[in-house]
Design an enzyme around this catalytic site. Sequence first.
Site, PDB file in Angstrom:
ATOM      1  CB  VAL A  63      48.072  32.305  54.221  1.00 56.16           C
ATOM      2  CG1 VAL A  63      47.233  31.351  53.387  1.00 56.16           C
ATOM      3  CG2 VAL A  63      47.203  32.984  55.263  1.00 56.16           C
ATOM      4  CG  ASN A  89      42.334  39.281  50.698  1.00 59.92           C
ATOM      5  OD1 ASN A  89      41.978  39.717  49.606  1.00 59.92           O
ATOM      6  ND2 ASN A  89      43.261  39.888  51.456  1.00 59.92           N
ATOM      7  CB  SER A 142      42.877  37.897  40.055  1.00 63.88           C
ATOM      8  OG  SER A 142      43.437  38.854  39.176  1.00 63.88           O
ATOM      9  CE1 TYR A 155      47.315  37.613  42.306  1.00 61.65           C
ATOM     10  CE2 TYR A 155      46.632  38.283  40.094  1.00 61.65           C
ATOM     11  CZ  TYR A 155      46.453  38.301  41.470  1.00 61.65           C
ATOM     12  OH  TYR A 155      45.407  39.014  42.018  1.00 61.65           O
ATOM     13  CB  ALA A 157      49.247  29.202  37.468  1.00 64.77           C
ATOM     14  CE  LYS A 159      44.355  35.917  43.419  1.00 65.64           C
ATOM     15  NZ  LYS A 159      43.728  35.836  44.764  1.00 65.64           N
TER      16      LYS A 159
END
Length: 310
Positions: A63, A89, A142, A155, A157, A159
């Site tokens: 993805v 996801n 998250s 991560y 940034a 989310k």
Amino acid sequence: MTLDGKVAIVTGSGQGLGLAYAHELARQGAAVVINDVSADAARAAVDAITAEGGRAVAVVAPVGPSDTARELVRTAVETYGRLDILVTNAGILRDTVLWKMSDDDFDAVIGVHLRGTFTCVREAAIHFRKTQTAGRIICIGSPTGQRGNFGQTNYGAAKAGIVGMVRTWAMELKKAEVTVNAVIPVAATAMTATVPYFAAAVEADAAGDQMPAFFRHDLGFGTADDVAGLIAYLASDDAAGVTGQAIGIGGDRLQLWSHPEAVITEYREGGWTFDALEESFGELFGGRLQSVGEAFPPLPDELRRDPAAS
């Protein structure tokens, strides 16, 4: 069944949370397009869903690239004749502190989480608008994106950015009757399995036992299956009036996260000069500065597996 006749794409659904989402959507009647970078994981997911009487097909691809997004939508439409639901996801981790994080560490996580969400949602939105489908888009956030977390610059940034995009897309797609929401899951995953604080909960989950109430209730920490029901609900016709929201779920807990709002507002005629701020900032804001990160309560003695876990 709630989603009978619907078709869903779930990215990163070969294992973990994504697989739980795909299973629940299939149990509710939807045909599911499984996506994973592992052909073996994707095949196993398809086999498990079809063994339960569901319908599933796999797209093995990373993805992020627009080509993958187009292939996911094309597969849904060519295989099942339509697309109704997208769950973004897919994600990876490259955790390290800021001063040790490489460009590649940052770009890889942003590419899968943030760009991957963007490209897949863009492709689904184009399809929904073209076919006049009142689609459902569910993006996975998250707690790190909401509160921050040590060692997760990339991560966090990504989310946080996903939730920002969700709010924007909810406005842009409102006229098309497409809902867009973020889900903030808290569950036993490969990431939490290595954290001593969660050891007793992870052990119980692995053994097929009920997690202790401290985790399920006090922390809102549960299994992947605990999250899946919310995914299916937001994908249903019953949730037509729910859009632009960030909804947390885990264990026995369900939460509606607030949008960022000013907690204090002060005015000064002529504006705020350095001297004015030096004189007034501490008095005005000092006791109301906002916390960062999540603070967990001490583990009960009976749940400790490692002294460091408390």
